[in-house]
Design a protein around this motif. Structure first.
Motif, PDB file in Angstrom:
ATOM      1  N   SER A  10      33.592  23.321  16.228  1.00 42.11           N
ATOM      2  CA  SER A  10      33.955  23.540  16.996  1.00 42.11           C
ATOM      3  C   SER A  10      34.858  23.943  16.790  1.00 42.11           C
ATOM      4  N   PHE A  11      34.611  24.952  17.981  1.00 46.04           N
ATOM      5  CA  PHE A  11      36.588  26.150  18.213  1.00 46.04           C
ATOM      6  C   PHE A  11      37.071  25.464  18.554  1.00 46.04           C
ATOM      7  N   VAL A  12      38.919  26.013  18.824  1.00 46.69           N
ATOM      8  CA  VAL A  12      39.581  26.177  19.520  1.00 46.69           C
ATOM      9  C   VAL A  12      40.789  27.351  19.734  1.00 46.69           C
ATOM     10  N   CYS A  13      40.863  27.080  21.075  1.00 45.66           N
ATOM     11  CA  CYS A  13      41.875  28.174  21.662  1.00 45.66           C
ATOM     12  C   CYS A  13      42.933  28.539  21.164  1.00 45.66           C
ATOM     13  N   THR A  14      43.346  28.586  21.028  1.00 39.70           N
ATOM     14  CA  THR A  14      45.268  28.159  20.799  1.00 39.70           C
ATOM     15  C   THR A  14      46.166  28.811  21.730  1.00 39.70           C
ATOM     16  N   GLY A  15      45.314  29.478  22.589  1.00 39.02           N
ATOM     17  CA  GLY A  15      46.514  29.523  23.825  1.00 39.02           C
ATOM     18  C   GLY A  15      46.123  28.562  25.155  1.00 39.02           C
ATOM     19  N   ASP A  48      37.039  39.445  14.339  1.00 39.71           N
ATOM     20  CA  ASP A  48      38.834  38.150  14.567  1.00 39.71           C
ATOM     21  C   ASP A  48      38.776  38.398  16.477  1.00 39.71           C
ATOM     22  N   PRO A  49      37.350  37.444  16.211  1.00 39.31           N
ATOM     23  CA  PRO A  49      37.281  37.057  18.418  1.00 39.31           C
ATOM     24  C   PRO A  49      37.635  36.455  18.843  1.00 39.31           C
ATOM     25  N   PRO A  50      38.469  37.201  19.953  1.00 36.60           N
ATOM     26  CA  PRO A  50      39.764  36.359  20.649  1.00 36.60           C
ATOM     27  C   PRO A  50      39.311  35.350  21.620  1.00 36.60           C
ATOM     28  N   GLU A  79      38.302  33.111  27.608  1.00 36.93           N
ATOM     29  CA  GLU A  79      39.104  32.703  28.979  1.00 36.93           C
ATOM     30  C   GLU A  79      40.118  34.045  28.646  1.00 36.93           C
ATOM     31  N   CYS A  80      41.095  33.399  27.910  1.00 33.86           N
ATOM     32  CA  CYS A  80      42.316  33.725  27.992  1.00 33.86           C
ATOM     33  C   CYS A  80      42.745  35.375  26.942  1.00 33.86           C
ATOM     34  N   GLY A  81      42.031  35.327  26.091  1.00 32.48           N
ATOM     35  CA  GLY A  81      41.576  36.883  25.204  1.00 32.48           C
ATOM     36  C   GLY A  81      42.547  35.974  23.884  1.00 32.48           C
ATOM     37  N   ALA A  82      43.180  35.176  24.110  1.00 32.45           N
ATOM     38  CA  ALA A  82      44.062  34.405  22.524  1.00 32.45           C
ATOM     39  C   ALA A  82      43.164  33.891  21.062  1.00 32.45           C
ATOM     40  N   ILE A  83      44.412  33.957  20.197  1.00 31.04           N
ATOM     41  CA  ILE A  83      43.524  33.710  18.549  1.00 31.04           C
ATOM     42  C   ILE A  83      42.190  32.182  18.967  1.00 31.04           C
ATOM     43  N   LEU A  84      41.568  32.331  18.422  1.00 32.16           N
ATOM     44  CA  LEU A  84      40.372  31.428  17.915  1.00 32.16           C
ATOM     45  C   LEU A  84      40.595  31.136  16.453  1.00 32.16           C
ATOM     46  N   LYS A  85      40.481  29.000  16.664  1.00 28.42           N
ATOM     47  CA  LYS A  85      40.529  29.225  15.135  1.00 28.42           C
ATOM     48  C   LYS A  85      39.792  27.750  15.639  1.00 28.42           C
TER      49      LYS A  85
END
Length: 251
Positions: free
Chosen positions: A116-121, A141-143, A146-152
């Motif tokens: 899975s991926f998760v948004c850091t924002g 580096d796909p943001p 939903e909010c444009g923050a960094i994904l990991k």
């Protein structure tokens, strides 16, 4: 008569037979490429777009997502299906215990999941395949959509703390189990490694199955150096047989 609870702490060594390299073994990833550790270190990942791009390419090539469970994973499922209460506490992020057929509620993923991926924002989540499809479409580096923050990836990177709820559940299992099997783990990374000591301190039979010595070998009731793919299935068959024996004799 209540059956004893068996806890299995699994590390990278249980998945090497599935084609997933370990990290700290003689041929481990960190020994072969120390720079690779930066790709999974939170501070570097969040602060350096180039590290993120390399990290996404590493995920794209990650064999964990296409790996299949091996005999060791299946042996744990066989033990659980024999009626023995089993809980797995895993340091792995490959999801192979669940793929082998162990119910997800019986698996504690201390270091999260690479599936899975998760948004850091905003903490939005989704399947890793969805993020990798964006790489295939040209994003490096796909943001977050939903909010444009960094994904990991939804894994615990170096520099991040473990989920306290998951760790609390793991501690409770270590204290409650009658048998604690540490398999394929160097028992060098805390706090996961400390679970072996907690289990032993609370009276559990401690069995360590690992190719190399660990800091907890002296505490163990049994240390096995044989290949995990054959050693663990044999151990668990013996455990299941021992559980059946008293009831058949009583009957």
């Amino acid at each position: 008569m209540t059956k004893p609870l068996v806890a299995v702490l699994s590390g990278a060594g249980i998945s090497t037979d599935s084609g997933i390299p370990d990290y700290r073994g003689p041929q481990g990833l960190w020994r072969r490429d120390p720079e690779a550790e930066k790709l999974v270190t939170y501070e570097y990942y969040m602060g350096d777009p180039e590290i993120r791009r390399r990290s996404w390419q590493m995920r794209r090539k990650n064999r964990a997502l296409s790996a299949e469970p091996n005999a060791a994973h299946r042996a744990i499922v066989d033990l659980e299906r024999s009626g023995v209460p089993v809980r797995v506490i895993t340091q792995n992020v490959d999801g192979l215990h669940q793929m082998a057929g162990l119910p997800a509620r019986k698996v504690l993923e201390l270091h999260g999941s690479a599936r899975s991926f998760v948004c850091t924002g905003c903490h939005a989540r989704g399947p890793m395949e969805e993020a990798l499809a964006r790489l295939d479409a040209g994003e490096d580096d796909p943001p977050c959509r939903e909010c444009g923050a960094i994904l990991k990836s939804a894994t615990v990177m170096f520099g991040q703390r473990l989920d306290p709820v998951v760790l609390g559940e793991a501690l409770a299992i270590a204290k409650a189990c009658q048998v604690f099997i540490a398999v394929g783990t160097s028992l060098q990374v805390q706090p996961a490694a400390g679970l072996a000591g907690v289990a032993a301190d609370h009276g559990a039979r401690l069995v360590i199955v690992n190719a190399e010595p660990t800091p907890y070998d002296e505490l163990a009731d049994e240390v096995v150096r044989e290949p995990i793919g054959t050693a663990l299935p044999r151990l668990l068959r013996e455990l299941a047989a021992a559980e059946r024996r008293p009831r058949s004799e009583e009957g």
